[in-house]
Design a protein around this motif. Structure first.
Motif, PDB file in Angstrom:
ATOM      1  N   CYS A 100       0.843  -1.198   0.000  1.00 44.92           N
ATOM      2  CA  CYS A 100       0.000   0.000   0.000  1.00 44.92           C
ATOM      3  C   CYS A 100       0.880   1.251   0.000  1.00 44.92           C
ATOM      4  O   CYS A 100       2.037   1.216   0.418  1.00 44.92           O
ATOM      5  CB  CYS A 100      -0.960   0.012   1.188  1.00 44.92           C
ATOM      6  N   ALA A 101       0.309   2.331  -0.487  1.00 51.22           N
ATOM      7  CA  ALA A 101       1.014   3.609  -0.558  1.00 51.22           C
ATOM      8  C   ALA A 101       1.377   4.104   0.840  1.00 51.22           C
ATOM      9  O   ALA A 101       0.670   3.822   1.809  1.00 51.22           O
ATOM     10  CB  ALA A 101       0.144   4.639  -1.271  1.00 51.22           C
ATOM     11  N   GLN A 102       2.456   4.852   0.911  1.00 44.34           N
ATOM     12  CA  GLN A 102       2.947   5.403   2.169  1.00 44.34           C
ATOM     13  C   GLN A 102       3.037   6.928   2.062  1.00 44.34           C
ATOM     14  O   GLN A 102       3.442   7.459   1.035  1.00 44.34           O
ATOM     15  CB  GLN A 102       4.338   4.845   2.489  1.00 44.34           C
ATOM     16  N   GLU A 103       2.683   7.603   3.122  1.00 39.13           N
ATOM     17  CA  GLU A 103       2.826   9.059   3.203  1.00 39.13           C
ATOM     18  C   GLU A 103       4.094   9.357   3.996  1.00 39.13           C
ATOM     19  O   GLU A 103       4.373   8.696   4.998  1.00 39.13           O
ATOM     20  CB  GLU A 103       1.626   9.670   3.913  1.00 39.13           C
ATOM     21  N   VAL A 104       4.853  10.353   3.549  1.00 39.61           N
ATOM     22  CA  VAL A 104       6.106  10.707   4.205  1.00 39.61           C
ATOM     23  C   VAL A 104       6.025  12.157   4.672  1.00 39.61           C
ATOM     24  O   VAL A 104       5.731  13.051   3.874  1.00 39.61           O
ATOM     25  CB  VAL A 104       7.310  10.540   3.253  1.00 39.61           C
ATOM     26  N   ARG A 105       6.268  12.357   5.975  1.00 45.34           N
ATOM     27  CA  ARG A 105       6.227  13.706   6.546  1.00 45.34           C
ATOM     28  C   ARG A 105       7.417  13.896   7.476  1.00 45.34           C
ATOM     29  O   ARG A 105       7.717  13.021   8.289  1.00 45.34           O
ATOM     30  CB  ARG A 105       4.928  13.918   7.326  1.00 45.34           C
ATOM     31  N   GLU A 106       8.063  15.043   7.337  1.00 43.88           N
ATOM     32  CA  GLU A 106       9.192  15.367   8.211  1.00 43.88           C
ATOM     33  C   GLU A 106       8.669  15.762   9.589  1.00 43.88           C
ATOM     34  O   GLU A 106       7.697  16.512   9.710  1.00 43.88           O
ATOM     35  CB  GLU A 106       9.992  16.521   7.611  1.00 43.88           C
ATOM     36  N   LEU A 107       9.313  15.239  10.624  1.00 45.69           N
ATOM     37  CA  LEU A 107       8.966  15.600  11.990  1.00 45.69           C
ATOM     38  C   LEU A 107       9.808  16.804  12.416  1.00 45.69           C
ATOM     39  O   LEU A 107      10.988  16.897  12.070  1.00 45.69           O
ATOM     40  CB  LEU A 107       9.218  14.425  12.941  1.00 45.69           C
ATOM     41  N   MET A 108       9.195  17.710  13.149  1.00 46.21           N
ATOM     42  CA  MET A 108       9.935  18.875  13.624  1.00 46.21           C
ATOM     43  C   MET A 108      10.955  18.444  14.667  1.00 46.21           C
ATOM     44  O   MET A 108      10.650  17.637  15.543  1.00 46.21           O
ATOM     45  CB  MET A 108       8.982  19.900  14.242  1.00 46.21           C
ATOM     46  N   ALA A 109      12.138  19.016  14.566  1.00 46.00           N
ATOM     47  CA  ALA A 109      13.181  18.745  15.548  1.00 46.00           C
ATOM     48  C   ALA A 109      12.868  19.502  16.829  1.00 46.00           C
ATOM     49  O   ALA A 109      12.328  20.604  16.797  1.00 46.00           O
ATOM     50  CB  ALA A 109      14.535  19.186  14.990  1.00 46.00           C
ATOM     51  N   ASP A 110      13.206  18.907  17.960  1.00 42.48           N
ATOM     52  CA  ASP A 110      13.038  19.562  19.250  1.00 42.48           C
ATOM     53  C   ASP A 110      14.278  19.270  20.095  1.00 42.48           C
ATOM     54  O   ASP A 110      14.338  18.263  20.812  1.00 42.48           O
ATOM     55  CB  ASP A 110      11.779  19.065  19.952  1.00 42.48           C
ATOM     56  N   PRO A 111      15.284  20.130  19.989  1.00 36.71           N
ATOM     57  CA  PRO A 111      16.535  19.892  20.718  1.00 36.71           C
ATOM     58  C   PRO A 111      16.349  19.744  22.228  1.00 36.71           C
ATOM     59  O   PRO A 111      17.064  18.971  22.864  1.00 36.71           O
ATOM     60  CB  PRO A 111      17.384  21.125  20.382  1.00 36.71           C
ATOM     61  N   GLU A 112      15.407  20.466  22.820  1.00 31.91           N
ATOM     62  CA  GLU A 112      15.195  20.345  24.272  1.00 31.91           C
ATOM     63  C   GLU A 112      14.729  18.944  24.651  1.00 31.91           C
ATOM     64  O   GLU A 112      15.215  18.361  25.624  1.00 31.91           O
ATOM     65  CB  GLU A 112      14.179  21.379  24.758  1.00 31.91           C
ATOM     66  N   THR A 113      13.775  18.403  23.889  1.00 25.95           N
ATOM     67  CA  THR A 113      13.305  17.045  24.171  1.00 25.95           C
ATOM     68  C   THR A 113      14.418  16.037  23.920  1.00 25.95           C
ATOM     69  O   THR A 113      14.601  15.098  24.707  1.00 25.95           O
ATOM     70  CB  THR A 113      12.072  16.711  23.317  1.00 25.95           C
ATOM     71  N   ASP A 114      15.180  16.231  22.848  1.00 26.33           N
ATOM     72  CA  ASP A 114      16.304  15.332  22.573  1.00 26.33           C
ATOM     73  C   ASP A 114      17.291  15.342  23.740  1.00 26.33           C
ATOM     74  O   ASP A 114      17.802  14.296  24.140  1.00 26.33           O
ATOM     75  CB  ASP A 114      17.014  15.725  21.281  1.00 26.33           C
ATOM     76  N   GLU A 115      17.532  16.522  24.321  1.00 25.03           N
ATOM     77  CA  GLU A 115      18.435  16.623  25.462  1.00 25.03           C
ATOM     78  C   GLU A 115      17.843  15.917  26.688  1.00 25.03           C
ATOM     79  O   GLU A 115      18.556  15.241  27.434  1.00 25.03           O
ATOM     80  CB  GLU A 115      18.740  18.090  25.778  1.00 25.03           C
ATOM     81  N   MET A 116      16.543  16.057  26.902  1.00 25.66           N
ATOM     82  CA  MET A 116      15.894  15.360  28.022  1.00 25.66           C
ATOM     83  C   MET A 116      16.081  13.852  27.883  1.00 25.66           C
ATOM     84  O   MET A 116      16.393  13.160  28.861  1.00 25.66           O
ATOM     85  CB  MET A 116      14.393  15.674  28.053  1.00 25.66           C
ATOM     86  N   LEU A 117      15.881  13.348  26.686  1.00 17.98           N
ATOM     87  CA  LEU A 117      16.026  11.915  26.445  1.00 17.98           C
ATOM     88  C   LEU A 117      17.486  11.483  26.619  1.00 17.98           C
ATOM     89  O   LEU A 117      17.761  10.415  27.177  1.00 17.98           O
ATOM     90  CB  LEU A 117      15.536  11.560  25.041  1.00 17.98           C
ATOM     91  N   ARG A 118      18.405  12.309  26.150  1.00 20.08           N
ATOM     92  CA  ARG A 118      19.827  11.984  26.312  1.00 20.08           C
ATOM     93  C   ARG A 118      20.170  11.872  27.793  1.00 20.08           C
ATOM     94  O   ARG A 118      20.822  10.928  28.223  1.00 20.08           O
ATOM     95  CB  ARG A 118      20.706  13.029  25.624  1.00 20.08           C
ATOM     96  N   ARG A 119      19.700  12.840  28.598  1.00 19.31           N
ATOM     97  CA  ARG A 119      19.990  12.820  30.037  1.00 19.31           C
ATOM     98  C   ARG A 119      19.340  11.608  30.714  1.00 19.31           C
ATOM     99  O   ARG A 119      19.842  11.092  31.698  1.00 19.31           O
ATOM    100  CB  ARG A 119      19.502  14.109  30.703  1.00 19.31           C
ATOM    101  N   ALA A 120      18.200  11.156  30.173  1.00 24.77           N
ATOM    102  CA  ALA A 120      17.513   9.982  30.735  1.00 24.77           C
ATOM    103  C   ALA A 120      18.129   8.676  30.250  1.00 24.77           C
ATOM    104  O   ALA A 120      17.675   7.606  30.619  1.00 24.77           O
ATOM    105  CB  ALA A 120      16.029  10.039  30.375  1.00 24.77           C
ATOM    106  N   GLY A 121      19.134   8.773  29.398  1.00 26.25           N
ATOM    107  CA  GLY A 121      19.799   7.573  28.893  1.00 26.25           C
ATOM    108  C   GLY A 121      19.065   6.900  27.764  1.00 26.25           C
ATOM    109  O   GLY A 121      19.245   5.715  27.533  1.00 26.25           O
ATOM    110  N   ARG A 122      18.247   7.649  27.051  1.00 20.80           N
ATOM    111  CA  ARG A 122      17.500   7.059  25.928  1.00 20.80           C
ATOM    112  C   ARG A 122      17.938   7.642  24.615  1.00 20.80           C
ATOM    113  O   ARG A 122      18.369   8.682  24.430  1.00 20.80           O
ATOM    114  CB  ARG A 122      16.011   7.304  26.089  1.00 20.80           C
TER     115      ARG A 122
END
Length: 122
Positions: A100-122
């Motif tokens: 089946c066909a697939q839709e492709v959409r770019e997700l917005m980057a969120d450096p603050e959330t990425d940093e939270m996850l990094r600090r949580a070890g994820r």
């Protein structure tokens, strides 16, 4: 790297005969393994067919989807790739596997959330 949502609509796979589902599952898992091995797979899942609920900003819970909703997501994969072209290439592989066909959409980057996850070890 940029994350992309690759998704298909609920019902997009309804055309697949019951006897073909094992082959579709095998093909979908093979593409997933390829994405994992390539280091681009973030997460993916099919969504159960069930009535959704909407929680408003004041905490009110209502049942949906609503009549104006024409399409709902049936399944998705998130990939983390260098370019839109690479995301489209993965979507093409997924389209073949899932038939089946697939839709492709770019997700917005969120450096603050990425940093939270990094600090949580994820």
């Amino acid at each position: 790297m940029t994350r992309y949502l690759i998704s298909f609509d609920d019902g997009a796979m309804d055309h697949i005969p019951d006897g073909d589902w094992p082959d579709v599952g095998k093909a979908a898992h093979a593409v997933t393994q390829e994405a994992v091995d390539a280091g681009v797979f973030v997460f993916g899942a099919g969504l159960e067919r069930q009535q959704s609920s909407v929680v408003t900003t004041d905490g009110l819970v209502t049942d949906g989807p609503f009549p104006e909703t024409k399409e709902v997501i049936g399944g998705f994969v998130v990939v983390d790739v260098a370019s839109r072209a690479e995301a489209l290439a993965w979507a093409a592989k997924i389209a073949v596997a899932c038939r089946c066909a697939q839709e492709v959409r770019e997700l917005m980057a969120d450096p603050e959330t990425d940093e939270m996850l990094r600090r949580a070890g994820r």
